[in-house]
Design an enzyme around this catalytic site. Structure first.
Site, PDB file in Angstrom:
ATOM      1  CB  CYS A   2      -0.229 -21.357   8.353  1.00 49.74           C
ATOM      2  SG  CYS A   2       1.039 -20.896   7.183  1.00 49.74           S
ATOM      3  NE  ARG A  27      -2.095 -25.514  12.172  1.00 49.98           N
ATOM      4  CZ  ARG A  27      -2.651 -26.683  11.907  1.00 49.98           C
ATOM      5  NH1 ARG A  27      -2.868 -27.531  12.889  1.00 49.98           N
ATOM      6  NH2 ARG A  27      -3.000 -27.005  10.695  1.00 49.98           N
ATOM      7  CD1 TRP A  73       7.104 -24.010   8.702  1.00 52.32           C
ATOM      8  CD2 TRP A  73       6.208 -24.368   6.689  1.00 52.32           C
ATOM      9  NE1 TRP A  73       7.930 -24.858   8.022  1.00 52.32           N
ATOM     10  CE2 TRP A  73       7.414 -25.099   6.784  1.00 52.32           C
ATOM     11  CE3 TRP A  73       5.478 -24.441   5.504  1.00 52.32           C
ATOM     12  CZ2 TRP A  73       7.900 -25.891   5.749  1.00 52.32           C
ATOM     13  CZ3 TRP A  73       5.954 -25.230   4.469  1.00 52.32           C
ATOM     14  CH2 TRP A  73       7.158 -25.946   4.604  1.00 52.32           C
ATOM     15  CG  ASN A  99      -3.188 -23.842   7.307  1.00 48.47           C
ATOM     16  OD1 ASN A  99      -2.107 -24.047   6.771  1.00 48.47           O
ATOM     17  ND2 ASN A  99      -3.821 -24.770   7.998  1.00 48.47           N
ATOM     18  N   GLY A 100      -2.581 -22.985   4.001  1.00 44.79           N
ATOM     19  CA  GLY A 100      -2.666 -23.876   2.848  1.00 44.79           C
ATOM     20  C   GLY A 100      -1.914 -23.291   1.676  1.00 44.79           C
ATOM     21  CD  GLU A 481      12.239 -40.938  15.031  1.00 47.40           C
ATOM     22  OE1 GLU A 481      12.105 -40.872  13.806  1.00 47.40           O
ATOM     23  OE2 GLU A 481      11.710 -40.129  15.810  1.00 47.40           O
ATOM     24  CE  LYS A 485      12.725 -36.751  16.248  1.00 46.09           C
ATOM     25  NZ  LYS A 485      11.618 -37.543  15.815  1.00 46.09           N
ATOM     26  CD  GLU A 488      12.682 -33.851  13.240  1.00 46.19           C
ATOM     27  OE1 GLU A 488      12.822 -34.747  14.090  1.00 46.19           O
ATOM     28  OE2 GLU A 488      11.574 -33.428  12.879  1.00 46.19           O
ATOM     29  CG  HIS A 504      27.052 -52.765   0.597  1.00 46.71           C
ATOM     30  ND1 HIS A 504      27.670 -53.700  -0.201  1.00 46.71           N
ATOM     31  CD2 HIS A 504      26.442 -53.455   1.586  1.00 46.71           C
ATOM     32  CE1 HIS A 504      27.423 -54.913   0.276  1.00 46.71           C
ATOM     33  NE2 HIS A 504      26.682 -54.791   1.361  1.00 46.71           N
ATOM     34  CE  LYS A 600       4.080 -32.510  17.375  1.00 43.20           C
ATOM     35  NZ  LYS A 600       5.240 -33.333  17.041  1.00 43.20           N
TER      36      LYS A 600
HETATM   37  C1  F6R Z   1       9.798 -35.700  13.025  1.00 44.50           C
HETATM   38  C2  F6R Z   1       8.451 -35.272  12.752  1.00 44.50           C
HETATM   39  C3  F6R Z   1       7.937 -35.392  11.368  1.00 44.50           C
HETATM   40  C4  F6R Z   1       6.538 -36.037  11.392  1.00 44.50           C
HETATM   41  C5  F6R Z   1       5.926 -36.054   9.984  1.00 44.50           C
HETATM   42  C6  F6R Z   1       4.586 -36.737   9.971  1.00 44.50           C
HETATM   43  O1  F6R Z   1      10.179 -35.450  14.342  1.00 44.50           O
HETATM   44  O2  F6R Z   1       7.755 -34.843  13.637  1.00 44.50           O
HETATM   45  O3  F6R Z   1       8.801 -36.116  10.560  1.00 44.50           O
HETATM   46  O4  F6R Z   1       6.671 -37.330  11.898  1.00 44.50           O
HETATM   47  O5  F6R Z   1       5.795 -34.746   9.516  1.00 44.50           O
HETATM   48  O6  F6R Z   1       3.668 -36.086  10.768  1.00 44.50           O
HETATM   49  P1  F6R Z   1       2.371 -36.806  11.283  1.00 44.50           P
HETATM   50  O7  F6R Z   1       2.789 -37.946  12.126  1.00 44.50           O
HETATM   51  O8  F6R Z   1       1.643 -35.750  12.069  1.00 44.50           O
HETATM   52  O9  F6R Z   1       1.607 -37.257  10.081  1.00 44.50           O
END
Ligand code: F6R
Length: 605
Positions: A2, A27, A73, A99-100, A481, A485, A488, A504, A600
Site C-alpha cells: 500500500c 507498492r 495491496w 498502510n500496514g 531465481e 522470475k 512472478e 531424488h 514491491k
Molecule cells: C522478486 C521480488 C521479491 C523481493 C522480496 C524482498 O522479484 O522482488 O521476492 O526480492 O520481496 O524484497 P526486498 O529486497 O525489498 O527486501
C-alpha cells in the site's frame, strides 16, 4: 505494501496526490482512492490500477488544498470499491488512509459495533477511523482522539487522517510502516517514500517508529506515542534526481535488466583499492572483523537468493562459516546467536517487514548487523549498525532484477574485504578478483547478444504449464531465481533445483512437455551437470542450456553466455534467465511491471 500520500498547502491537492499514488503504485495496485477537503469532505475510489480507475471516475474533479490518497495491496478484504481507501467515520467527518495491518482489529470492531458504529468495509483499517470518532464524541479534540487511538491499536501502521472540522490539519503516524514528510514553501507533502516527494522539495523528514505529527501547511509538530515532543532532523536530498521513466523500453523490468552493466559499476565504484575492497559505512573495525566466527545472511525472495550466493562467497573467499536464513523464519526458530556472529541483511526496498524483524532479533541478542540495501534512508538502512548502499537506482519493475546483481557485486566485494582483513585471501588473488569485477560490466553487455535467441525460445515455450530450472553451486541460486522470475511475471509454475537433486524426486515430472532450463557454464561441475542433462534428455524433457560452451550441441536450445570467473558467473548467468522470463511473459500478454497479487515492498508479515 500500500502506498499512502497526502498534501496540505496552497495548490490543488488532487493532482499532486494522484501523481504521488501513481509513483507509489509499485507498492500495491488493486484499488485506489483520494479524498479532499473543500468545505466538505469529498472522495472518489475504485477497483483496479490507478490509470484505469482515474479514467472512469476522474480524480481531478476533487477540489481543495488538502487531501489524502491511497493505492492498495489487499490484506483484509478483497480488492473492491468498498474496501478501497480512504475510509470514513459514521458521520463522514473524518477520513483516513492506512498502510500496514491492525492486528487487533477484530476485537476493536466488535466493541465499536456494540457501541453503534456502522462498518462499511471488510478492512482492518476502518476500526481506526471509528475509534477516532468515538473518542471525539466522548469530548476529546481530534489531536487527543488520534493520540488515544494510537494507544489502542496494535500492529504496523502508517496512517494519515483529516477531519472536516479542522480543514487546516493532517494527522499522521508511523509505526513499523514507512512514512516521510516533504517540507516545501507553505506546503507539506506526505508519502510512503521520497520517490514522489523529491520532485517538489529536497527537504524531507523521515518519521521514526512511534512518531505522530500534526501537520499544517507551514509546520509540523512531532510527538512520540507517549506524547512527548521529539525533534527529527530535516534531510536534504541530493540534487541529482533520477528520472523515473521507461525511456525507450516497453517495461521498467526490461529497462532495469539492460541497466545492469551500469548498476553493477555503481555498486563497485569507489570501493576498489588496489588489492582490497573499501567501504565508507560498514562501521566494523578491524578487531570486530577478526573476531567474526560466523556470518548469517538473511533476506526474502530474490534477496534471499542473493544471500545463498553470498554464503558461498563468504565461505570460499573469506573462509568464514556462513549460514543463510529466510528472514520470515529466522526469529521463530529462536536462533542461537552470539557476539562473534555478524548478521548481513539484504533488501532492495529496505522496508521488508520480515527482514526488519530478523534485524530486531539479532539486535536483541547483541549481534552486529550490516545492511546491503538499495533504497537510501529506508528503515533497514537506518536500523542496522553499518551497511553498503547498492546505488542500483530506483527499481520500479515489481520483479527484482538489477538489485540481484548489485547485491552479488556488493557481497563479492565484502567477501574480499573480510578475507583480506582476516588474512585468508592473498593480495594477489584479491587484485585478480577485483580486476575481474572491473571487466564484468562489458561481459554483461555481451549477454545481451543472445536476446534474439531468447525471444525465439520464449515464442516456442510460452504455452508451457510448468518449467524446471537446474544449476549447481553458484548457479543453483540462479536456477531458483530463474524459476521465481518466471512464476512472478508469466504465472507459469516453475521450480528451481540443484541439478543433482533432480534424480531424488523431481525427475518424475519430466516428459516431452517439460522445458528444463539448465544453467551450465564450463566450471568445475560442468561434466556433472552434463550428466544431469542426459538424465533429462533420456526422459524426453526439452533442454534449454545457458552455457559458455561454444561447441555443444544435442540440446534443444542453447543460450550463449561469456566466460568469467566462477565467482562472477551467477551475475552473468542470471541475465538470460531474467530475459527469458520477460519475453515469455510478454508472449503471454502479462502485465509485466505489475504482476497480479504482488507488490514491491512487503511491509506486512
Ligand atoms: C522478486 C521480488 C521479491 C523481493 C522480496 C524482498 O522479484 O522482488 O521476492 O526480492 O520481496 O524484497 P526486498 O529486497 O525489498 O527486501
Amino acid at each position: 505494501m500500500c502506498g499512502i500520500a497526502a498534501y496540505i498547502g496552497q495548490k490543488e491537492a488532487a493532482p499532486i496526490i494522484l501523481d504521488f499514488i501513481k509513483k507509489l503504485e509499485y507498492r500495491g495496485y488493486d484499488s485506489c482512492g483520494i479524498a479532499t477537503l473543500n468545505g466538505s469532505l469529498t472522495y472518489k475510489k475504485g477497483t483496479g490500477k490507478i490509470d484505469d480507475v482515474d479514467q472512469k471516475i476522474n480524480f481531478l474533479n476533487l477540489k481543495g488544498n488538502i487531501g489524502i490518497g491511497h493505492t492498495r495491496w489487499a490484506t483484509h478484504g478483497e480488492p473492491s470499491d468498498k474496501n478501497a481507501h480512504p475510509h470514513f467515520s459514521c458521520e463522514g467527518n473524518i477520513a483516513i488512509v492506512h498502510n500496514g495491518i491492525i492486528e487487533n482489529s477484530e476485537e476493536l470492531k466488535k466493541i465499536l459495533i456494540k457501541g453503534g458504529h456502522e462498518f462499511r468495509s471488510e478492512t482492518d483499517t476502518e476500526v481506526v477511523v471509528h475509534l477516532i470518532e468515538d473518542l471525539i464524541n466522548e469530548g476529546n479534540t481530534m489531536e487527543e482522539a488520534f493520540a488515544k487511538t494510537l494507544k489502542l491499536i496494535q500492529g504496523a501502521f502508517a496512517i494519515v487522517a483529516m477531519n472536516k472540522n479542522e480543514p487546516n490539519r493532517l494527522y499522521v503516524v508511523k509505526q513499523s510502516s514507512p512514512l516521510v514528510l516533504g517540507v516545501g514553501d507553505n506546503e507539506i507533502f506526505v508519502a510512503s517514500d521520497v520517490l514522489p516527494i523529491q520532485l517538489h522539495t529536497n527537504k524531507v523528514v523521515y518519521l521514526q517508529d512511534g512518531d505522530f505529527a500534526v501537520v499544517t501547511n507551514n509546520d509540523y509538530k512531532i510527538k512520540n506515542l507517549s506524547e512527548i515532543k521529539v525533534n527529527r532532523e530535516i534531510t536534504i536530498l541530493s540534487e541529482n534526481l533520477e528520472e523515473i521513466s521507461k525511456g525507450d523500453f516497453e517495461h521498467f523490468m526490461l529497462k532495469e535488466i539492460y541497466e545492469q552493466p551500469e548498476s553493477i559499476k555503481r555498486a563497485f565504484k569507489g570501493r576498489i583499492d588496489k588489492d582490497n575492497a573499501k567501504f565508507g559505512g560498514l562501521n566494523l573495525n578491524i578487531d570486530d572483523i577478526k573476531k567474526i566466527k560466523r556470518v548469517v545472511l538473511t533476506g526474502c525472495g530474490t534477496s534471499w537468493h542473493a544471500c545463498l550466493i553470498g554464503g558461498y562467497y563468504i565461505e570460499e573467499i573469506s573462509k568464514i562459516a556462513a549460514q543463510v536464513e529466510y528472514a520470515s523464519e529466522f526469529r521463530y526458530k529462536n536462533p542461537v546467536l552470539g557476539k562473534d556472529d555478524l548478521l548481513i541483511v539484504l533488501s532492495q526496498s529496505g522496508e521488508t517487514a520480515d527482514s526488519i524483524a530478523a534485524i530486531q532479533e539479532a539486535k536483541e541478542k547483541g549481534v552486529k548487523t550490516i545492511g546491503l540495501v538499495n533504497v537510501v534512508g529506508s528503515p533497514i538502512a537506518r536500523m542496522v549498525d553499518g551497511g553498503i548502499y547498492l546505488h542500483a537506482g530506483h527499481e520500479i519493475g515489481v520483479a527484482s532484477t538489477k538489485t540481484f546483481t548489485s547485491h552479488l557485486t556488493a557481497l563479492y566485494l565484502l567477501s574480499i574485504y573480510l578475507g583480506r582483513i582476516n588474512g585468508n585471501l592473498s593480495k594477489e588473488k584479491a587484485k585478480e578478483m577485483l580486476n575481474d569485477l572491473e571487466n564484468l560490466p562489458d561481459k554483461i553487455k555481451e549477454t545481451f547478444n543472445s536476446v534474439e535467441e531468447i525471444k525465439k525460445i520464449a515464442n516456442k515455450y510460452f504455452k508451457s504449464k510448468n518449467a524446471l530450472y537446474l544449476g549447481r553451486h553458484y548457479n543453483f541460486p540462479v536456477a531458483l531465481e530463474g524459476a521465481l522470475k518466471l512464476k512472478e511475471i508469466s504465472y507459469i509454475h516453475a521450480e528451481g533445483y540443484p541439478a543433482a537433486e533432480m534424480k531424488h524426486g523431481p525427475i518424475a515430472l519430466i516428459d516431452e512437455n517439460m522445458p528444463v532450463i539448465v544453467i551450465a557454464p564450463e566450471d568445475r561441475l560442468y561434466s556433472k551437470v552434463m550428466s544431469n542433462i542426459q538424465e533429462v534428455k533420456s526422459r524426453k524433457g526439452k533442454v534449454i542450456v545457458v552455457t559458455t560452451d561454444e561447441s555443444k550441441n544435442g540440446f534443444d536450445e542453447i543460450i550463449k553466455i561469456p566466460k568469467v570467473s566462477e565467482f562472477l558467473m551467477p551475475i552473468i548467468s542470471v541475465v538470460p534467465v531474467q530475459l527469458l522470463a520477460y519475453y515469455i511473459a510478454k508472449e503471454r500478454n502479462c502485465d509485466i511491471d505489475k504482476p497480479r497479487n504482488l507488490a514491491k515492498s512487503v511491509t506486512v508479515e
